[in-house]
Design a protein around this motif. Structure first.
Motif, PDB file in Angstrom:
ATOM      1  N   ALA A  31       3.534  44.876  -4.597  1.00  0.00           N
ATOM      2  CA  ALA A  31       4.083  43.682  -3.962  1.00  0.00           C
ATOM      3  C   ALA A  31       5.584  43.586  -4.134  1.00  0.00           C
ATOM      4  CB  ALA A  31       3.404  42.441  -4.530  1.00  0.00           C
ATOM      5  N   ALA A  32       6.079  43.915  -5.323  1.00  0.00           N
ATOM      6  CA  ALA A  32       7.502  43.730  -5.598  1.00  0.00           C
ATOM      7  C   ALA A  32       8.376  44.627  -4.737  1.00  0.00           C
ATOM      8  CB  ALA A  32       7.779  44.000  -7.067  1.00  0.00           C
ATOM      9  N   ALA A  33       7.790  45.727  -4.229  1.00  0.00           N
ATOM     10  CA  ALA A  33       8.598  46.673  -3.472  1.00  0.00           C
ATOM     11  C   ALA A  33       8.226  46.709  -2.001  1.00  0.00           C
ATOM     12  CB  ALA A  33       8.441  48.067  -4.078  1.00  0.00           C
ATOM     13  N   GLN A  34       7.333  45.811  -1.560  1.00  0.00           N
ATOM     14  CA  GLN A  34       6.848  45.892  -0.199  1.00  0.00           C
ATOM     15  C   GLN A  34       7.950  45.559   0.794  1.00  0.00           C
ATOM     16  OE1 GLN A  34       3.677  43.118   0.023  1.00  0.00           O
ATOM     17  NE2 GLN A  34       4.958  41.316  -0.096  1.00  0.00           N
ATOM     18  N   SER A  35       7.784  46.069   2.026  1.00  0.00           N
ATOM     19  CA  SER A  35       8.751  45.778   3.069  1.00  0.00           C
ATOM     20  C   SER A  35       8.645  44.316   3.475  1.00  0.00           C
ATOM     21  CB  SER A  35       8.501  46.690   4.273  1.00  0.00           C
ATOM     22  OG  SER A  35       7.178  46.507   4.757  1.00  0.00           O
ATOM     23  N   THR A  36       9.659  43.833   4.176  1.00  0.00           N
ATOM     24  CA  THR A  36       9.709  42.427   4.566  1.00  0.00           C
ATOM     25  C   THR A  36       8.517  42.063   5.436  1.00  0.00           C
ATOM     26  OG1 THR A  36      12.116  42.478   4.495  1.00  0.00           O
ATOM     27  CG2 THR A  36      11.093  40.676   5.717  1.00  0.00           C
ATOM     28  N   ILE A  37       7.824  40.995   5.065  1.00  0.00           N
ATOM     29  CA  ILE A  37       6.649  40.553   5.813  1.00  0.00           C
ATOM     30  C   ILE A  37       7.097  39.900   7.113  1.00  0.00           C
ATOM     31  CG2 ILE A  37       4.672  38.985   5.788  1.00  0.00           C
ATOM     32  CD1 ILE A  37       4.565  39.315   2.765  1.00  0.00           C
ATOM     33  N   SER A  38       6.366  40.195   8.192  1.00  0.00           N
ATOM     34  CA  SER A  38       6.693  39.595   9.484  1.00  0.00           C
ATOM     35  C   SER A  38       5.532  38.819  10.087  1.00  0.00           C
ATOM     36  CB  SER A  38       7.144  40.676  10.474  1.00  0.00           C
ATOM     37  OG  SER A  38       6.130  41.652  10.652  1.00  0.00           O
ATOM     38  N   THR A  39       4.306  39.054   9.621  1.00  0.00           N
ATOM     39  CA  THR A  39       3.145  38.321  10.124  1.00  0.00           C
ATOM     40  C   THR A  39       2.966  37.049   9.313  1.00  0.00           C
ATOM     41  OG1 THR A  39       2.042  40.359  10.800  1.00  0.00           O
ATOM     42  CG2 THR A  39       0.661  38.401  10.551  1.00  0.00           C
ATOM     43  N   GLY A  40       2.828  35.920   9.992  1.00  0.00           N
ATOM     44  CA  GLY A  40       2.739  34.652   9.283  1.00  0.00           C
ATOM     45  C   GLY A  40       1.534  33.830   9.667  1.00  0.00           C
ATOM     46  N   LEU A  41       1.176  32.908   8.776  1.00  0.00           N
ATOM     47  CA  LEU A  41       0.208  31.852   9.049  1.00  0.00           C
ATOM     48  C   LEU A  41       0.929  30.530   8.845  1.00  0.00           C
ATOM     49  CD1 LEU A  41      -3.051  33.074   7.249  1.00  0.00           C
ATOM     50  CD2 LEU A  41      -2.652  32.923   9.712  1.00  0.00           C
ATOM     51  N   TYR A  42       0.752  29.605   9.786  1.00  0.00           N
ATOM     52  CA  TYR A  42       1.506  28.361   9.758  1.00  0.00           C
ATOM     53  C   TYR A  42       0.547  27.176   9.718  1.00  0.00           C
ATOM     54  CZ  TYR A  42       5.169  31.527  11.395  1.00  0.00           C
ATOM     55  OH  TYR A  42       6.047  32.571  11.523  1.00  0.00           O
ATOM     56  N   GLY A  43       0.679  26.366   8.674  1.00  0.00           N
ATOM     57  CA  GLY A  43      -0.181  25.205   8.533  1.00  0.00           C
ATOM     58  C   GLY A  43       0.585  24.006   8.031  1.00  0.00           C
ATOM     59  N   GLY A  44      -0.081  22.875   7.996  1.00  0.00           N
ATOM     60  CA  GLY A  44       0.548  21.663   7.493  1.00  0.00           C
ATOM     61  C   GLY A  44      -0.456  20.543   7.404  1.00  0.00           C
ATOM     62  N   GLY A  45      -0.015  19.421   6.855  1.00  0.00           N
ATOM     63  CA  GLY A  45      -0.875  18.255   6.742  1.00  0.00           C
ATOM     64  C   GLY A  45      -0.910  17.713   5.336  1.00  0.00           C
ATOM     65  N   SER A  46      -2.109  17.536   4.812  1.00  0.00           N
ATOM     66  CA  SER A  46      -2.334  16.832   3.558  1.00  0.00           C
ATOM     67  C   SER A  46      -1.490  17.371   2.416  1.00  0.00           C
ATOM     68  CB  SER A  46      -3.811  16.925   3.179  1.00  0.00           C
ATOM     69  OG  SER A  46      -4.020  16.435   1.877  1.00  0.00           O
ATOM     70  N   MET A  47      -0.944  16.447   1.633  1.00  0.00           N
ATOM     71  CA  MET A  47      -0.199  16.847   0.447  1.00  0.00           C
ATOM     72  C   MET A  47      -1.127  17.171  -0.714  1.00  0.00           C
ATOM     73  SD  MET A  47       3.118  14.376   0.558  1.00  0.00           S
ATOM     74  CE  MET A  47       4.128  14.290   2.042  1.00  0.00           C
ATOM     75  N   LEU A  48      -2.354  16.661  -0.661  1.00  0.00           N
ATOM     76  CA  LEU A  48      -3.277  16.837  -1.780  1.00  0.00           C
ATOM     77  C   LEU A  48      -3.475  18.313  -2.135  1.00  0.00           C
ATOM     78  CD1 LEU A  48      -6.598  14.865  -2.279  1.00  0.00           C
ATOM     79  CD2 LEU A  48      -6.409  17.264  -2.854  1.00  0.00           C
ATOM     80  N   PRO A  49      -3.819  19.204  -1.180  1.00  0.00           N
ATOM     81  CA  PRO A  49      -4.027  20.609  -1.545  1.00  0.00           C
ATOM     82  C   PRO A  49      -2.785  21.467  -1.413  1.00  0.00           C
ATOM     83  CG  PRO A  49      -4.686  20.309   0.717  1.00  0.00           C
ATOM     84  CD  PRO A  49      -4.156  18.965   0.239  1.00  0.00           C
ATOM     85  N   SER A  50      -1.629  20.863  -1.099  1.00  0.00           N
ATOM     86  CA  SER A  50      -0.456  21.647  -0.720  1.00  0.00           C
ATOM     87  C   SER A  50       0.036  22.562  -1.838  1.00  0.00           C
ATOM     88  CB  SER A  50       0.673  20.725  -0.256  1.00  0.00           C
ATOM     89  OG  SER A  50       1.089  19.845  -1.295  1.00  0.00           O
ATOM     90  N   LEU A  51       0.017  22.080  -3.079  1.00  0.00           N
ATOM     91  CA  LEU A  51       0.502  22.902  -4.189  1.00  0.00           C
ATOM     92  C   LEU A  51      -0.422  24.091  -4.423  1.00  0.00           C
ATOM     93  CD1 LEU A  51       1.529  20.071  -6.688  1.00  0.00           C
ATOM     94  CD2 LEU A  51       2.916  21.174  -4.922  1.00  0.00           C
ATOM     95  N   ALA A  52      -1.729  23.847  -4.360  1.00  0.00           N
ATOM     96  CA  ALA A  52      -2.693  24.935  -4.535  1.00  0.00           C
ATOM     97  C   ALA A  52      -2.595  25.936  -3.390  1.00  0.00           C
ATOM     98  CB  ALA A  52      -4.111  24.376  -4.636  1.00  0.00           C
ATOM     99  N   LEU A  53      -2.407  25.455  -2.160  1.00  0.00           N
ATOM    100  CA  LEU A  53      -2.298  26.365  -1.023  1.00  0.00           C
ATOM    101  C   LEU A  53      -1.080  27.269  -1.154  1.00  0.00           C
ATOM    102  CD1 LEU A  53      -3.302  24.062   1.966  1.00  0.00           C
ATOM    103  CD2 LEU A  53      -4.548  26.059   1.125  1.00  0.00           C
ATOM    104  N   ARG A  54       0.034  26.717  -1.624  1.00  0.00           N
ATOM    105  CA  ARG A  54       1.226  27.552  -1.803  1.00  0.00           C
ATOM    106  C   ARG A  54       0.923  28.697  -2.780  1.00  0.00           C
ATOM    107  NH1 ARG A  54       4.044  29.235   1.107  1.00  0.00           N
ATOM    108  NH2 ARG A  54       3.453  31.190   0.137  1.00  0.00           N
ATOM    109  N   GLN A  55       0.248  28.395  -3.861  1.00  0.00           N
ATOM    110  CA  GLN A  55      -0.069  29.421  -4.848  1.00  0.00           C
ATOM    111  C   GLN A  55      -1.095  30.415  -4.316  1.00  0.00           C
ATOM    112  OE1 GLN A  55      -0.866  27.796  -8.761  1.00  0.00           O
ATOM    113  NE2 GLN A  55       0.610  26.154  -8.460  1.00  0.00           N
ATOM    114  N   LEU A  56      -2.051  29.932  -3.533  1.00  0.00           N
ATOM    115  CA  LEU A  56      -3.034  30.837  -2.937  1.00  0.00           C
ATOM    116  C   LEU A  56      -2.359  31.801  -1.963  1.00  0.00           C
ATOM    117  CD1 LEU A  56      -5.938  28.294  -2.374  1.00  0.00           C
ATOM    118  CD2 LEU A  56      -6.035  30.307  -3.862  1.00  0.00           C
TER     119      LEU A  56
END
Length: 666
Positions: A31-56
């Motif tokens: 992971a530390a040496a991987q090339s720049t990521i270009s494929t993304g997933l975009y989400g939003g909404g509830s703040m309740l799971p937001s911290l866990a989602l960032r870590q996931l």
């Protein structure tokens, strides 16, 4: 909890497919040496799971995004929560997909989902234009400034949203107000306020985006956050029910159902109250009365007032439409009216809205539970008048002075609410409601942008709460003996949320989106628990099992059955990530292997559950997770599954969830 390294997880399976992939995985770029990521997933909404989602998302990609404050560490453990740390096993392989999430609240997440428009992912609770809205919460980061592919906002598209409040039903009732004419029109990451010049009604259109999909993703306890610091005026607390250390989950104070109903109805408004009698139910279902302070004991000492002098109870509430508010009011609307069968305390009117007079009309339709906390305050105003209960504020909600009145304090978003509950002396006596991951020990600090400035402070402490099982067994106050031992009330923990979820009935597939609404599961006729009829009341809000945390809900994922996908990468990226997420609940699956695991062949990664629990939440029950994978993620035979998520075909016939759909979600 000890997490096996990825290689050990692979070698622990008998799957020849997995074993044969070891050489392939070993040759992948770390992971530390991987090339720049270009494929993304975009989400939003509830703040309740937001911290866990960032870590996931960090774990899934094997790398962190800029400024998210997380690090992969061998010190990661769930035995004693390790905030901001991630398992090092996440870094052994990488999936070249970067997930981003805009924490804007459940109401705005649903707005974006219904309108199929990422520009609706803003903070605020506007009703019409022109209006000023704000960019998403700064925690977690909603862009990645270290990767130019993901450094700007709004997002180019919307792949999913989260909400802890259920979508309206039927589909024809999925309507919202959509805003536009934004200034600036781009680069919202560089400004803290955005002008929306226009607004229009928007309706969910299944002919262009497919059927709505609403499935639970996480089991979530909502903590009652309390500031028990001694105030600056010399008044001191005497909290005899606190646990040691008080920084543990539920350690600040122990509160009964009777006390929560008294606080959130403004029946008791001062922690020093030593006179007010409040109702509770005994194990036979008979109403009894107690002093507010009677729960201030550990079972070995005589109860006494909580404070040596006047210390107002100031309730910090969410001013935006919030799933956390929905979970709290689901608990209050279910339990509080039962304590007041004769209507002396007017709990039915306050906590359901039924019987409240508006103008010359007596309301017969409940307005709680709701994602809008103002419904509760309006009910209180209708019953008790405006004195101390008029929350309407001519000042900006982000003005951090405690206005407009001494009892109700508005906050916009979980981080803002956590700051306003606080741990500082000048906020002593404040109480609010937050998902467990915004309280200690699951978080050390909270931060938010207020009027263009970033503020950070220690995360607030939380309370333990009495559940129904304890009432039935005669545990009315902390430390009372039942089953041969003294019992404390229930802390907001992953285990407490899981115990609450176990009372629910599994919806048999194929299930429509509203069948997954866990709050709609209610007791049938003649359901009697501890001498009380619970007919038609929420099962999840009653916490009838031992150890069940009573203020529990679900974080839902809302996705479309049909997506536009010209590149051919969007739908596979979404479905494979969802398969990894739900596979993390199913220990019977083969070990997760990014070289071979997919939506069609999911694997089990123990890091998923470990990260979720480290945030004070709980992964979804495995039976539910397997059913969701089967119904929505795995393609149908010959493309004939109307519920399976699919990509729209530019030519030829449509398959699975795109059948009868034109175009797909943008």
């Amino acid at each position: 909890m000890t997490t096996k390294c990825f290689a050990a997880r692979l070698l622990g399976t008998t799957s020849l497919v997995v074993l044969s992939a070891v050489a392939t995985i070993a040759s992948q770029t770390p992971a530390a040496a991987q090339s720049t990521i270009s494929t993304g997933l975009y989400g939003g909404g509830s703040m309740l799971p937001s911290l866990a989602l960032r870590q996931l998302f960090d774990c899934y990609a094997g790398t962190t995004v800029a400024n998210d404050g997380h690090s992969f560490s061998p010190s990661f453990t769930t035995a004693a929560p390790s905030p901001n740390l991630l398992p090092t096993s996440c870094t052994l392989v990488s999936t070249a997909v970067e997930g981003l999430f805009a924490a804007v609240g459940s109401g705005n997440g649903q707005r974006a989902f219904i309108a199929n428009d990422p520009h609706q992912l803003f903070r605020g609770n506007p009703k019409s234009a022109p209006t000023v809205v704000k960019r998403p919460s700064i925690n977690p980061p909603f862009v990645d400034t270290a990767n130019s592919n993901f450094a700007t906002y709004p997002y180019p598209r919307l792949d999913f949203v989260t909400s802890d409040a259920p979508l309206a039903s039927p589909v024809s009732s999925l309507t919202t107000i959509s805003f536009g004419g934004f200034t600036p029109s781009t680069n919202w990451q560089s400004v803290f306020a955005i002008l929306a010049r226009t607004s229009t009604a928007a309706t969910y259109d299944p002919t262009t985006v497919g059927a709505p999909i609403q499935v639970p993703a996480l089991e979530v306890p909502v903590a009652i956050a309390v500031n028990t610091s001694n105030p600056v005026n010399g008044v001191t607390w005497t909290i005899q029910s606190a646990l040691s250390p008080n920084t543990q989950a539920g350690g600040a104070i122990q509160l009964s159902t009777a006390q929560l109903c008294a606080i959130f109805s403004a029946t008791v408004t001062d922690w020093a109250d030593s006179a007010t009698l409040i109702p509770y139910l005994d194990k036979t279902g008979t109403q009894q009365l107690q002093h507010f302070y009677d729960d201030n004991t550990d079972g070995t000492v005589t109860a006494t007032a909580y404070a040596s002098g006047r210390l107002p109870i100031k309730v910090v509430f969410r001013s935006d439409e919030s799933g956390t508010t929905f979970i709290l009011t689901n608990y209050l609307a279910t339990n509080c009216p039962l304590l007041d069968p004769t209507g002396t305390y007017q709990y039915k009117r306050i906590f359901t809205g039924v019987g409240v007079t508006k103008g010359t009309t007596v309301t017969t339709t409940a307005n709680l539970p709701s994602a809008d906390f103002s419904n509760l305050i309006e009910n209180i105003r209708a019953v008790k008048g405006d004195t101390d209960h008029d929350h309407r504020d001519s000042l900006a909600v982000e003005d951090d002075s405690d206005r407009p009145d001494p009892h109700w304090i508005s906050a916009e978003g979980s981080n803002h609410e956590a700051l306003k509950v606080g741990t500082e002396a000048f906020r002593a006596g404040h109480i609010g409601y937050l998902s467990a991951d915004f309280t200690q020990p699951y978080a050390t600090t909270v931060s938010e942008e207020i009027l263009g400035q970033t503020y950070a402070a220690p995360a607030p402490l939380s309370a333990s709460i009495q559940n129904l099982n304890q009432r039935i067994t005669g545990v009315y106050h902390p430390g009372q003996v039942a089953g041969g031992h003294a019992q404390n009330f229930i802390p907001p923990t992953p285990a407490g949320a899981e115990n609450a979820f176990r009372s629910l009935n599994f919806p048999r597939p194929p299930a429509t989106y509203d069948a997954w609404n866990v709050y709609a599961q209610v007791f049938g006729p003649n359901a009697i628990l501890g001498g009380v009829h619970y007919d038609g009341l929420s099962i999840l809000a009653t916490a009838q099992r031992a150890g069940a945390y009573p203020i529990t809900g679900a974080s839902f994922l809302n996705v479309y059955s049909c997506y536009a996908d010209a590149s051919g990468t969007r739908v596979p990226a979404l479905k494979n990530w969802l398969a990894w997420l739900y596979g993390g609940s199913q220990t019977n699956l083969p070990a997760y292997n990014p070289a071979t695991s997919s939506a069609a062949s999911p694997g089990y990664d123990p890091d998923v559950a470990a990260i979720i629990r480290n945030n004070g939440l709980h992964e979804l029950d495995p039976t539910w997770a397997q059913a969701i994978q089967s119904q929505y993620l795995q393609p149908g035979n010959s493309g004939g599954s109307a519920t399976a998520i699919a990509a729209s075909s530019a030519s030829g016939s449509q398959v699975d969830g795109c059948q009868g759909v034109t175009g797909g979600a943008n």
